[in-house]
Write an enzyme that holds these catalytic residues in place. Sequence first.
Site, PDB file in Angstrom:
ATOM      1  CD1 TRP A  27      86.280 -52.739  22.304  1.00  0.00           C
ATOM      2  CD2 TRP A  27      86.540 -54.924  22.749  1.00  0.00           C
ATOM      3  NE1 TRP A  27      85.110 -53.381  21.994  1.00  0.00           N
ATOM      4  CE2 TRP A  27      85.238 -54.721  22.249  1.00  0.00           C
ATOM      5  CE3 TRP A  27      86.942 -56.229  23.097  1.00  0.00           C
ATOM      6  CZ2 TRP A  27      84.328 -55.762  22.096  1.00  0.00           C
ATOM      7  CZ3 TRP A  27      86.031 -57.255  22.947  1.00  0.00           C
ATOM      8  CH2 TRP A  27      84.743 -57.023  22.458  1.00  0.00           C
TER       9      TRP A  27
ATOM     10  CG  HIS B 227      87.676 -54.810  29.772  1.00  0.00           C
ATOM     11  ND1 HIS B 227      87.012 -55.889  30.291  1.00  0.00           N
ATOM     12  CD2 HIS B 227      87.148 -53.713  30.364  1.00  0.00           C
ATOM     13  CE1 HIS B 227      86.104 -55.466  31.149  1.00  0.00           C
ATOM     14  NE2 HIS B 227      86.166 -54.145  31.215  1.00  0.00           N
TER      15      HIS B 227
ATOM     16  CG  HIS C 158      82.626 -55.439  31.720  1.00  0.00           C
ATOM     17  ND1 HIS C 158      83.058 -54.287  31.113  1.00  0.00           N
ATOM     18  CD2 HIS C 158      82.695 -56.403  30.757  1.00  0.00           C
ATOM     19  CE1 HIS C 158      83.356 -54.534  29.842  1.00  0.00           C
ATOM     20  NE2 HIS C 158      83.141 -55.795  29.604  1.00  0.00           N
TER      21      HIS C 158
ATOM     22  CG  HIS D 109      80.166 -60.258  28.784  1.00  0.00           C
ATOM     23  ND1 HIS D 109      80.499 -60.421  27.469  1.00  0.00           N
ATOM     24  CD2 HIS D 109      81.325 -59.938  29.419  1.00  0.00           C
ATOM     25  CE1 HIS D 109      81.805 -60.207  27.309  1.00  0.00           C
ATOM     26  NE2 HIS D 109      82.329 -59.914  28.483  1.00  0.00           N
TER      27      HIS D 109
HETATM   28  N1  LIG Z   1      86.896 -52.658  26.121  1.00  0.00           N
HETATM   29  C1  LIG Z   1      85.688 -52.444  25.588  1.00  0.00           C
HETATM   30  C2  LIG Z   1      85.349 -51.216  25.069  1.00  0.00           C
HETATM   31  C3  LIG Z   1      84.112 -51.007  24.553  1.00  0.00           C
HETATM   32  C4  LIG Z   1      83.199 -52.029  24.536  1.00  0.00           C
HETATM   33  C5  LIG Z   1      83.494 -53.249  25.030  1.00  0.00           C
HETATM   34  C6  LIG Z   1      84.738 -53.489  25.569  1.00  0.00           C
HETATM   35  C7  LIG Z   1      85.102 -54.781  26.133  1.00  0.00           C
HETATM   36  O1  LIG Z   1      86.165 -54.939  26.637  1.00  0.00           O
HETATM   37  C8  LIG Z   1      84.137 -55.889  26.055  1.00  0.00           C
HETATM   38  C9  LIG Z   1      84.739 -57.246  26.190  1.00  0.00           C
HETATM   39  N2  LIG Z   1      83.688 -58.189  26.069  1.00  0.00           N
HETATM   40  C10 LIG Z   1      85.434 -57.473  27.479  1.00  0.00           C
HETATM   41  O2  LIG Z   1      84.767 -57.685  28.479  1.00  0.00           O
HETATM   42  O3  LIG Z   1      86.657 -57.527  27.546  1.00  0.00           O
HETATM   43 ZN   LIG Z   2      84.251 -59.586  28.844  1.00  0.00          ZN
HETATM   44 ZN   LIG Z   3      86.891 -57.945  29.621  1.00  0.00          ZN
END
Ligand SMILES: Nc1ccccc1C(=O)C[C@H](N)C(=O)O
Ligand SMILES: [Zn+2]
Ligand SMILES: [Zn+2]
Length: 212
Positions: free
Chosen positions: A17, A47, A57, A158
Amino acid sequence: MEWIDISRPLFAGVPTWPGDTPFRYEVSWSKAASGSVNVGRLTMSVHTGTHVDAPFHVDDEGRRAADLPVELYVGPARVIDVSGKASIGADDLAAHDLSGVTRLLLKTGSWTDPERFPADICYLRPDLPPFLAAKGIRLIGVDVPSVDPLDSKELPAHHGLHAHDIHILEGVVLDRVTPGDYELIALPLPLREADGSPVRAVLRRLANRSGE
Ligand SMILES: Nc1ccccc1C(=O)C[C@H](N)C(=O)O
Ligand SMILES: [Zn+2]
Ligand SMILES: [Zn+2]
Protein backbone atom coordinates in the site's frame (compact mmCIF):
# COMPACT_ATOMS: atom_id res chain seq x y z
CA MET A 1 -7.27 -33.23 -6.21
CA GLU A 2 -4.34 -30.85 -6.03
CA TRP A 3 -4.02 -27.88 -3.72
CA ILE A 4 -3.77 -24.60 -5.63
CA ASP A 5 -1.70 -21.89 -3.96
CA ILE A 6 -3.59 -18.59 -4.24
CA SER A 7 -1.09 -16.64 -2.08
CA ARG A 8 1.19 -13.87 -3.28
CA PRO A 9 4.89 -14.49 -2.69
CA LEU A 10 6.47 -12.19 -0.09
CA PHE A 11 9.86 -10.69 -0.96
CA ALA A 12 11.75 -7.40 -0.75
CA GLY A 13 9.99 -5.15 -3.25
CA VAL A 14 6.61 -6.91 -3.07
CA PRO A 15 3.96 -4.26 -3.90
CA THR A 16 2.63 -2.64 -0.73
CA TRP A 17 0.00 0.00 0.00
CA PRO A 18 1.49 3.39 -0.98
CA GLY A 19 3.30 4.85 2.03
CA ASP A 20 2.95 1.70 4.15
CA THR A 21 5.89 -0.24 5.61
CA PRO A 22 7.97 -1.97 2.92
CA PHE A 23 8.34 -5.73 3.28
CA ARG A 24 11.71 -6.80 4.57
CA TYR A 25 13.25 -10.10 5.58
CA GLU A 26 16.74 -10.11 6.95
CA VAL A 27 18.95 -12.69 8.53
CA SER A 28 19.50 -11.03 11.88
CA TRP A 29 21.77 -13.75 13.12
CA SER A 30 23.68 -15.72 10.54
CA LYS A 31 24.84 -19.29 10.76
CA ALA A 32 28.36 -18.05 10.27
CA ALA A 33 28.06 -15.60 13.16
CA SER A 34 26.03 -17.80 15.51
CA GLY A 35 27.94 -20.95 14.71
CA SER A 36 24.69 -22.93 14.42
CA VAL A 37 21.70 -21.41 12.60
CA ASN A 38 20.38 -18.61 10.41
CA VAL A 39 17.70 -16.62 12.25
CA GLY A 40 15.46 -14.24 10.30
CA ARG A 41 13.41 -11.19 11.11
CA LEU A 42 10.38 -9.78 9.28
CA THR A 43 9.30 -6.17 8.93
CA MET A 44 6.01 -5.69 7.11
CA SER A 45 2.56 -4.17 7.12
CA VAL A 46 0.02 -6.86 7.96
CA HIS A 47 -1.85 -5.66 4.83
CA THR A 48 0.81 -7.03 2.49
CA GLY A 49 0.09 -9.57 -0.20
CA THR A 50 -2.55 -12.14 0.63
CA HIS A 51 -3.99 -11.21 4.03
CA VAL A 52 -7.11 -10.93 6.16
CA ASP A 53 -8.41 -7.75 7.74
CA ALA A 54 -9.45 -8.07 11.39
CA PRO A 55 -12.39 -5.88 12.51
CA PHE A 56 -9.89 -3.74 14.51
CA HIS A 57 -8.64 -2.45 11.12
CA VAL A 58 -11.78 -0.29 10.87
CA ASP A 59 -13.18 -0.40 14.42
CA ASP A 60 -11.21 0.48 17.57
CA GLU A 61 -13.44 -1.91 19.54
CA GLY A 62 -13.24 -4.63 16.89
CA ARG A 63 -11.65 -8.06 17.20
CA ARG A 64 -7.93 -8.54 16.61
CA ALA A 65 -6.31 -11.17 14.42
CA ALA A 66 -5.93 -13.70 17.25
CA ASP A 67 -9.66 -13.42 18.02
CA LEU A 68 -10.75 -14.43 14.52
CA PRO A 69 -12.61 -17.77 14.49
CA VAL A 70 -10.52 -20.35 12.60
CA GLU A 71 -13.68 -22.08 11.28
CA LEU A 72 -14.32 -19.10 9.03
CA TYR A 73 -11.01 -19.49 7.20
CA VAL A 74 -11.23 -23.22 6.57
CA GLY A 75 -14.03 -24.85 4.59
CA PRO A 76 -16.04 -24.77 1.38
CA ALA A 77 -15.75 -21.64 -0.77
CA ARG A 78 -17.30 -20.60 -4.08
CA VAL A 79 -15.17 -18.84 -6.70
CA ILE A 80 -17.09 -16.71 -9.20
CA ASP A 81 -15.89 -14.70 -12.17
CA VAL A 82 -16.92 -11.03 -12.06
CA SER A 83 -14.14 -9.76 -14.30
CA GLY A 84 -14.56 -6.82 -16.65
CA LYS A 85 -16.55 -4.69 -14.20
CA ALA A 86 -15.41 -1.43 -12.58
CA SER A 87 -17.23 -2.32 -9.34
CA ILE A 88 -19.43 -5.06 -7.93
CA GLY A 89 -22.87 -4.54 -6.42
CA ALA A 90 -25.90 -6.71 -5.69
CA ASP A 91 -26.99 -6.45 -9.36
CA ASP A 92 -23.77 -8.01 -10.57
CA LEU A 93 -24.29 -11.10 -8.42
CA ALA A 94 -28.04 -11.49 -9.00
CA ALA A 95 -27.48 -14.10 -11.73
CA HIS A 96 -25.41 -16.32 -9.42
CA ASP A 97 -27.08 -18.88 -7.22
CA LEU A 98 -25.34 -18.42 -3.90
CA SER A 99 -27.52 -20.68 -1.79
CA GLY A 100 -25.47 -22.58 0.76
CA VAL A 101 -22.37 -20.45 0.13
CA THR A 102 -20.65 -19.05 3.23
CA ARG A 103 -17.28 -18.17 1.71
CA LEU A 104 -17.23 -16.31 -1.60
CA LEU A 105 -14.15 -15.43 -3.65
CA LEU A 106 -14.54 -12.84 -6.39
CA LYS A 107 -12.33 -13.11 -9.41
CA THR A 108 -12.20 -9.50 -10.64
CA GLY A 109 -9.01 -9.84 -12.68
CA SER A 110 -8.35 -6.15 -12.02
CA TRP A 111 -4.84 -6.47 -10.53
CA THR A 112 -3.08 -7.23 -13.78
CA ASP A 113 0.60 -6.67 -12.94
CA PRO A 114 1.66 -8.55 -9.79
CA GLU A 115 4.96 -6.65 -9.73
CA ARG A 116 3.22 -3.29 -9.16
CA PHE A 117 0.65 -1.96 -6.76
CA PRO A 118 -2.43 -1.39 -8.94
CA ALA A 119 -3.53 2.13 -9.93
CA ASP A 120 -7.19 1.20 -10.19
CA ILE A 121 -9.12 -1.80 -8.94
CA CYS A 122 -12.59 -3.28 -9.04
CA TYR A 123 -14.25 -2.43 -5.69
CA LEU A 124 -17.41 -3.43 -3.84
CA ARG A 125 -20.41 -1.08 -3.85
CA PRO A 126 -22.26 -0.30 -0.60
CA ASP A 127 -25.30 -2.40 -1.51
CA LEU A 128 -23.18 -5.55 -1.61
CA PRO A 129 -22.66 -6.23 2.14
CA PRO A 130 -26.41 -6.44 3.00
CA PHE A 131 -26.98 -8.57 -0.11
CA LEU A 132 -24.18 -10.98 0.86
CA ALA A 133 -25.38 -11.12 4.47
CA ALA A 134 -28.91 -12.02 3.29
CA LYS A 135 -27.36 -14.91 1.31
CA GLY A 136 -25.58 -16.17 4.43
CA ILE A 137 -22.08 -15.24 3.32
CA ARG A 138 -19.57 -14.81 6.16
CA LEU A 139 -16.29 -14.42 4.31
CA ILE A 140 -15.59 -12.43 1.14
CA GLY A 141 -12.31 -12.78 -0.72
CA VAL A 142 -11.00 -10.49 -3.45
CA ASP A 143 -8.00 -10.63 -5.82
CA VAL A 144 -7.15 -6.97 -5.18
CA PRO A 145 -5.54 -5.11 -2.23
CA SER A 146 -8.81 -3.61 -0.98
CA VAL A 147 -12.58 -4.07 -1.11
CA ASP A 148 -12.92 -0.26 -1.42
CA PRO A 149 -11.58 2.10 -4.08
CA LEU A 150 -7.86 2.69 -3.46
CA ASP A 151 -8.39 6.40 -2.79
CA SER A 152 -11.34 5.89 -0.42
CA LYS A 153 -11.03 7.42 3.04
CA GLU A 154 -14.52 6.49 4.29
CA LEU A 155 -14.10 2.80 3.35
CA PRO A 156 -17.82 2.09 2.89
CA ALA A 157 -17.29 -1.54 1.84
CA HIS A 158 -15.00 -2.29 4.81
CA HIS A 159 -17.51 -0.73 7.22
CA GLY A 160 -20.53 -2.28 5.54
CA LEU A 161 -18.99 -5.75 5.59
CA HIS A 162 -17.97 -5.32 9.24
CA ALA A 163 -21.51 -4.12 10.14
CA HIS A 164 -22.85 -7.36 8.61
CA ASP A 165 -20.20 -9.51 10.30
CA ILE A 166 -18.67 -10.52 6.95
CA HIS A 167 -14.92 -11.06 7.16
CA ILE A 168 -12.45 -9.89 4.53
CA LEU A 169 -9.68 -11.74 2.69
CA GLU A 170 -7.66 -9.55 0.32
CA GLY A 171 -5.00 -10.06 -2.33
CA VAL A 172 -5.69 -13.66 -3.32
CA VAL A 173 -4.41 -14.78 -6.74
CA LEU A 174 -7.21 -16.30 -8.80
CA ASP A 175 -5.73 -16.10 -12.31
CA ARG A 176 -5.32 -19.86 -12.56
CA VAL A 177 -8.53 -20.72 -10.71
CA THR A 178 -11.61 -21.82 -12.65
CA PRO A 179 -14.91 -20.66 -11.13
CA GLY A 180 -16.55 -23.35 -9.00
CA ASP A 181 -16.57 -24.92 -5.56
CA TYR A 182 -13.42 -25.42 -3.55
CA GLU A 183 -12.16 -26.17 -0.09
CA LEU A 184 -10.36 -23.07 1.22
CA ILE A 185 -7.65 -22.74 3.85
CA ALA A 186 -6.50 -19.17 4.61
CA LEU A 187 -5.64 -19.03 8.29
CA PRO A 188 -4.60 -15.81 10.04
CA LEU A 189 -1.75 -15.96 12.54
CA PRO A 190 -2.73 -15.64 16.21
CA LEU A 191 -1.40 -12.09 16.46
CA ARG A 192 -2.95 -10.84 19.71
CA GLU A 193 -2.99 -7.15 18.86
CA ALA A 194 -2.99 -7.03 15.09
CA ASP A 195 -5.54 -5.42 12.77
CA GLY A 196 -4.96 -8.15 10.20
CA SER A 197 -2.63 -10.95 9.29
CA PRO A 198 -0.84 -12.38 6.30
CA VAL A 199 -2.22 -15.80 5.35
CA ARG A 200 -1.16 -18.72 3.22
CA ALA A 201 -4.25 -19.28 1.13
CA VAL A 202 -4.88 -22.51 -0.77
CA LEU A 203 -7.81 -24.02 -2.66
CA ARG A 204 -8.67 -27.60 -3.54
CA ARG A 205 -11.46 -28.37 -5.99
CA LEU A 206 -14.56 -30.00 -4.54
CA ALA A 207 -16.58 -32.50 -6.56
CA ASN A 208 -18.92 -30.57 -8.86
CA ARG A 209 -22.35 -30.00 -7.41
CA SER A 210 -23.90 -27.07 -9.23
CA GLY A 211 -23.43 -26.43 -12.92
CA GLU A 212 -21.20 -23.44 -12.29
N1 LIG B 1 -2.12 -0.39 4.44
C1 LIG B 1 -2.79 0.77 4.50
C2 LIG B 1 -2.16 1.94 4.85
C3 LIG B 1 -2.86 3.10 4.92
C4 LIG B 1 -4.20 3.11 4.63
C5 LIG B 1 -4.85 1.98 4.28
C6 LIG B 1 -4.17 0.79 4.20
C7 LIG B 1 -4.83 -0.46 3.85
O1 LIG B 1 -4.23 -1.48 3.84
C8 LIG B 1 -6.26 -0.43 3.48
C9 LIG B 1 -6.71 -1.60 2.67
N2 LIG B 1 -8.09 -1.40 2.39
C10 LIG B 1 -6.55 -2.90 3.36
O2 LIG B 1 -7.35 -3.21 4.23
O3 LIG B 1 -5.69 -3.70 3.02
ZN1 LIG C 1 -9.03 -4.14 3.65
ZN1 LIG D 1 -6.12 -5.30 4.36
